[in-house]
Write a protein that holds these residues in place. Structure first.
Motif, PDB file in Angstrom:
ATOM      1  N   GLN A   2      56.863  26.150  53.535  1.00  0.00           N
ATOM      2  CA  GLN A   2      55.816  27.148  53.375  1.00  0.00           C
ATOM      3  C   GLN A   2      54.459  26.468  53.573  1.00  0.00           C
ATOM      4  O   GLN A   2      54.158  25.470  52.927  1.00  0.00           O
ATOM      5  CB  GLN A   2      55.884  27.769  51.982  1.00  0.00           C
ATOM      6  CG  GLN A   2      57.221  28.447  51.678  1.00  0.00           C
ATOM      7  CD  GLN A   2      57.329  28.856  50.223  1.00  0.00           C
ATOM      8  OE1 GLN A   2      56.378  28.691  49.469  1.00  0.00           O
ATOM      9  NE2 GLN A   2      58.491  29.378  49.840  1.00  0.00           N
ATOM     10  N   GLU A   5      47.017  27.969  54.284  1.00  0.00           N
ATOM     11  CA  GLU A   5      45.692  27.413  54.528  1.00  0.00           C
ATOM     12  C   GLU A   5      44.818  27.648  53.304  1.00  0.00           C
ATOM     13  O   GLU A   5      44.688  28.783  52.825  1.00  0.00           O
ATOM     14  CB  GLU A   5      45.053  28.058  55.759  1.00  0.00           C
ATOM     15  CG  GLU A   5      43.723  27.418  56.143  1.00  0.00           C
ATOM     16  CD  GLU A   5      43.146  27.994  57.433  1.00  0.00           C
ATOM     17  OE1 GLU A   5      42.747  27.199  58.297  1.00  0.00           O
ATOM     18  OE2 GLU A   5      43.113  29.232  57.566  1.00  0.00           O
ATOM     19  N   GLU A  73      56.856  16.758  61.182  1.00  0.00           N
ATOM     20  CA  GLU A  73      57.160  18.049  61.818  1.00  0.00           C
ATOM     21  C   GLU A  73      56.179  19.119  61.358  1.00  0.00           C
ATOM     22  O   GLU A  73      55.698  19.942  62.156  1.00  0.00           O
ATOM     23  CB  GLU A  73      58.589  18.472  61.481  1.00  0.00           C
ATOM     24  CG  GLU A  73      59.670  17.635  62.152  1.00  0.00           C
ATOM     25  CD  GLU A  73      61.058  18.011  61.673  1.00  0.00           C
ATOM     26  OE1 GLU A  73      61.203  19.119  61.101  1.00  0.00           O
ATOM     27  OE2 GLU A  73      61.988  17.212  61.855  1.00  0.00           O
ATOM     28  N   THR A  74      55.890  19.116  60.062  1.00  0.00           N
ATOM     29  CA  THR A  74      54.961  20.106  59.516  1.00  0.00           C
ATOM     30  C   THR A  74      53.574  19.939  60.120  1.00  0.00           C
ATOM     31  O   THR A  74      52.908  20.923  60.477  1.00  0.00           O
ATOM     32  CB  THR A  74      54.883  19.975  57.992  1.00  0.00           C
ATOM     33  OG1 THR A  74      56.191  20.116  57.431  1.00  0.00           O
ATOM     34  CG2 THR A  74      53.969  21.042  57.402  1.00  0.00           C
ATOM     35  N   ARG A  76      52.793  18.675  63.037  1.00  0.00           N
ATOM     36  CA  ARG A  76      52.816  19.156  64.432  1.00  0.00           C
ATOM     37  C   ARG A  76      52.800  20.687  64.477  1.00  0.00           C
ATOM     38  O   ARG A  76      52.114  21.290  65.306  1.00  0.00           O
ATOM     39  CB  ARG A  76      54.045  18.614  65.158  1.00  0.00           C
ATOM     40  CG  ARG A  76      53.938  17.146  65.533  1.00  0.00           C
ATOM     41  CD  ARG A  76      55.016  16.758  66.533  1.00  0.00           C
ATOM     42  NE  ARG A  76      56.346  16.839  65.931  1.00  0.00           N
ATOM     43  CZ  ARG A  76      56.954  15.831  65.314  1.00  0.00           C
ATOM     44  NH1 ARG A  76      56.330  14.673  65.182  1.00  0.00           N
ATOM     45  NH2 ARG A  76      58.168  15.983  64.815  1.00  0.00           N
ATOM     46  N   LYS A  77      53.559  21.301  63.571  1.00  0.00           N
ATOM     47  CA  LYS A  77      53.630  22.760  63.557  1.00  0.00           C
ATOM     48  C   LYS A  77      52.275  23.368  63.200  1.00  0.00           C
ATOM     49  O   LYS A  77      51.848  24.358  63.808  1.00  0.00           O
ATOM     50  CB  LYS A  77      54.700  23.213  62.559  1.00  0.00           C
ATOM     51  CG  LYS A  77      54.853  24.731  62.461  1.00  0.00           C
ATOM     52  CD  LYS A  77      56.007  25.113  61.566  1.00  0.00           C
ATOM     53  CE  LYS A  77      56.090  26.615  61.361  1.00  0.00           C
ATOM     54  NZ  LYS A  77      56.135  27.366  62.635  1.00  0.00           N
ATOM     55  N   ILE A  78      51.597  22.782  62.213  1.00  0.00           N
ATOM     56  CA  ILE A  78      50.274  23.289  61.829  1.00  0.00           C
ATOM     57  C   ILE A  78      49.318  23.210  63.016  1.00  0.00           C
ATOM     58  O   ILE A  78      48.596  24.172  63.319  1.00  0.00           O
ATOM     59  CB  ILE A  78      49.718  22.483  60.639  1.00  0.00           C
ATOM     60  CG1 ILE A  78      50.513  22.770  59.370  1.00  0.00           C
ATOM     61  CG2 ILE A  78      48.236  22.801  60.422  1.00  0.00           C
ATOM     62  CD1 ILE A  78      50.119  21.902  58.191  1.00  0.00           C
ATOM     63  N   GLU A  80      50.018  23.018  66.247  1.00  0.00           N
ATOM     64  CA  GLU A  80      50.417  23.909  67.338  1.00  0.00           C
ATOM     65  C   GLU A  80      50.148  25.375  66.992  1.00  0.00           C
ATOM     66  O   GLU A  80      49.617  26.128  67.818  1.00  0.00           O
ATOM     67  CB  GLU A  80      51.900  23.698  67.658  1.00  0.00           C
ATOM     68  CG  GLU A  80      52.203  22.340  68.285  1.00  0.00           C
ATOM     69  CD  GLU A  80      53.687  22.070  68.393  1.00  0.00           C
ATOM     70  OE1 GLU A  80      54.486  22.967  67.991  1.00  0.00           O
ATOM     71  OE2 GLU A  80      54.068  20.971  68.853  1.00  0.00           O
ATOM     72  N   ASP A  81      50.528  25.781  65.777  1.00  0.00           N
ATOM     73  CA  ASP A  81      50.353  27.186  65.393  1.00  0.00           C
ATOM     74  C   ASP A  81      48.882  27.571  65.313  1.00  0.00           C
ATOM     75  O   ASP A  81      48.507  28.707  65.630  1.00  0.00           O
ATOM     76  CB  ASP A  81      51.027  27.440  64.040  1.00  0.00           C
ATOM     77  CG  ASP A  81      52.547  27.383  64.118  1.00  0.00           C
ATOM     78  OD1 ASP A  81      53.068  27.319  65.242  1.00  0.00           O
ATOM     79  OD2 ASP A  81      53.195  27.380  63.051  1.00  0.00           O
ATOM     80  N   GLN A  82      48.034  26.640  64.876  1.00  0.00           N
ATOM     81  CA  GLN A  82      46.615  26.928  64.719  1.00  0.00           C
ATOM     82  C   GLN A  82      45.821  26.656  65.997  1.00  0.00           C
ATOM     83  O   GLN A  82      44.652  27.006  66.080  1.00  0.00           O
ATOM     84  CB  GLN A  82      46.035  26.061  63.583  1.00  0.00           C
ATOM     85  CG  GLN A  82      46.668  26.291  62.227  1.00  0.00           C
ATOM     86  CD  GLN A  82      46.174  27.567  61.576  1.00  0.00           C
ATOM     87  OE1 GLN A  82      45.032  27.971  61.768  1.00  0.00           O
ATOM     88  NE2 GLN A  82      47.041  28.211  60.793  1.00  0.00           N
ATOM     89  N   GLY A  83      46.465  26.020  66.985  1.00  0.00           N
ATOM     90  CA  GLY A  83      45.766  25.689  68.225  1.00  0.00           C
ATOM     91  C   GLY A  83      44.631  24.707  68.003  1.00  0.00           C
ATOM     92  O   GLY A  83      43.540  24.868  68.553  1.00  0.00           O
TER      93      GLY A  83
END
Length: 486
Positions: A2, A5, A73-74, A76-78, A80-83
């Motif tokens: 989870q 922000e 991983e988290t 990278r995901k943050i 990528e998802d936030q650009g």
């Protein structure tokens, strides 16, 4: 997992991440199951070790790897998802509660931690066609080529002993032994044996060579000379030294004929080939000065086009790098801020502006390069690395290995290449006007007092510049930090 922000302020972002215990348990179990066919434990056949036993033996070390992988991983995901584009690596803050961490290590409790990010600013690239710059062009006259040939001949003259009782004249070479002292005490580096001194070459401290005029072989004399105020060794700068000198030989230069045979000494086929090579080398030097001044204009223009928030961490990093160099230079020179006609507070403020300019230009050039898909090839990096290694004769392999094994050091080789290619890309579109200039105009300082030798870079603060100019010293150069954001 989870991700929530919790802060979005300027270029700062913060997130709270929760890794549920069930996800930790699943990851840990999968890793342990994957180990069954790889580990060898006494008392168990290959592939038959119970997962529970593996957990007791390897559980904590495997969980440490699981947590590290999940954190990566988290992150990278943050991003990528936030650009987002990061200014520096994410800062991870784990809970201070040891019981919570221990529970997560056993996969018996959730792990909650914070991620702090600093992002690069977003800005639009302006149209380059509106940039107007002037490229100064200097045509090397034949007279300068002739002077260069004469200097080359002078530097490669042969000397022969003049004979017993012959007196040294300007242009002669005098071979001496000497021992230097200040106030009766010998100083380090002040002694020499069989040292050739070419009278009139200005190769020694002022006054030393002139006092050898009229000397004869076998003569002993005392030479008094004063080190320049800006001499490289602070403990000697501005001080008068006494040199107990023994003249061992007086030699006269032989005549040098500048012809095809002379050219062959330098690996050339004939004199015409030597002149061509020498002319190209001279022109290359002036072209480099012109390029630096052109780049200075372009960077000044770019700096005036963009205004955006700068990542605080990059600003701090850049200022710290500059300030360390400032302190090192002042320590080596023995100067104070008062000597530079400023104060530490004023100097810090000026260097903060320089750091801001460098960071801003670095980000702008990096963004332009990315949009234009500017690439630096491995061959270009290798070529630059070879040139760097050549600067350390006898240590080439060590230098090569150092850079190849240190990605951050190698990035320092790549960054200037990238920067120059981006500058070339901009100049293809910018409005570039060529202007014929004299040598004096080409080498002159610009209207702000920044010398052309530092044309692509920031200089010392204004007061320090004035002081350096009086001393006749070359100010240190600063370049945009494109490597910080490439």
């Amino acid at each position: 997992m989870q991700v929530t922000e919790t802060l979005s302020e300027g270029l700062k972002r913060e997130f709270t991440v929760v890794l549920p215990a069930k996800d930790l348990e699943e990851r840990l179990t999968n890793e342990l199951v994957g180990m069954k066919d790889k580990v060898r434990i006494n008392g168990f056949r290959p592939g038959k070790v119970p997962v529970g036993h593996l957990r007791r033996v390897y559980g904590r070390s495997v969980m440490a790897d699981v947590l590290q992988n999940l954190v990566n991983e988290t992150n990278r995901k943050i991003v990528e998802d936030q650009g987002l584009k990061l200014a520096l690596e994410p800062q991870i803050v784990f809970p201070e509660n040891k019981e919570e961490v221990e529970a997560a290590m056993e996969a018996k409790g959730d792990l909650s931690y914070k991620v702090a990010l600093e992002v690069l600013p977003k800005f639009e690239i302006a149209d380059f066609s509106g940039l107007a710059v002037t490229r100064e062009v200097f045509d090397v006259p034949e007279s300068e080529l002739s002077e260069a040939l004469d200097r080359l001949a002078q530097q490669n003259r042969q000397f022969a002993t003049k004979g017993e009782g012959a007196k040294a004249e300007k242009g002669d070479r005098v071979v001496v032994d000497f021992v230097g002292s200040i106030d009766g005490t010998e100083f380090e580096g002040g002694a020499g044996t069989d040292i050739p001194v070419d009278i009139g070459s200005n190769g020694f401290i002022p006054g030393f060579e002139d006092q050898l005029i009229g000397a004869t072989a076998g003569q002993q004399l005392t030479i008094l000379a004063t080190f320049p105020a800006e001499y490289g060794a602070p403990q000697l700068a501005g001080k008068e030294a006494s040199f107990a000198t023994t003249v061992k030989d007086v030699q006269a230069p032989s005549e040098v004929t500048i012809d095809d045979e002379f050219a062959k000494q330098f690996g050339m086929d004939d004199l015409a080939a030597l002149k061509t090579a020498l002319g190209e080398a001279i022109a290359k030097d002036y072209t480099a000065v012109s390029r630096r001044k052109l780049k200075r204009q372009l960077l000044d223009a770019l700096d005036g086009q963009y205004t955006f928030d700068l990542p605080p961490s990059l600003m701090t990093q850049e200022f710290d790098n500059i300030w360390r160099q400032v302190e090192s230079d002042m320590q080596q020179s023995g100067k104070t801020f008062a000597d530079e006609e400023t104060t530490e507070e004023e100097a810090r403020a000026e260097y903060q502006k320089i750091a801001a300019r460098r960071v801003r230009l670095g980000l702008v050039l990096a963004e332009i390069g990315e949009k234009a898909q500017v690439q630096v090839t491995d061959d270009e990096v290798s070529g630059a690395l070879v040139e760097r290694a050549r600067q350390f004769p006898g240590q080439e392999r060590m230098v090569w290995d150092f850079y190849r094994k240190n990605p951050q050091a190698l990035a320092e080789i790549r960054a200037p290449i990238f920067e120059e290619k981006v500058i070339d890309h901009i100049l293809e579109t910018a409005n570039v006007t060529e202007k014929k200039v004299t040598k004096e105009e080409l080498m002159a300082e610009d209207e702000e007092g920044k010398p052309s030798a530092a044309a692509a870079s920031e200089d010392k603060p204004k007061k320090a510049r004035a002081s350096k100019k009086k001393a006749g010293a070359e100010p240190a150069a600063e370049t945009p930090v494109t490597n910080a954001s490439e």
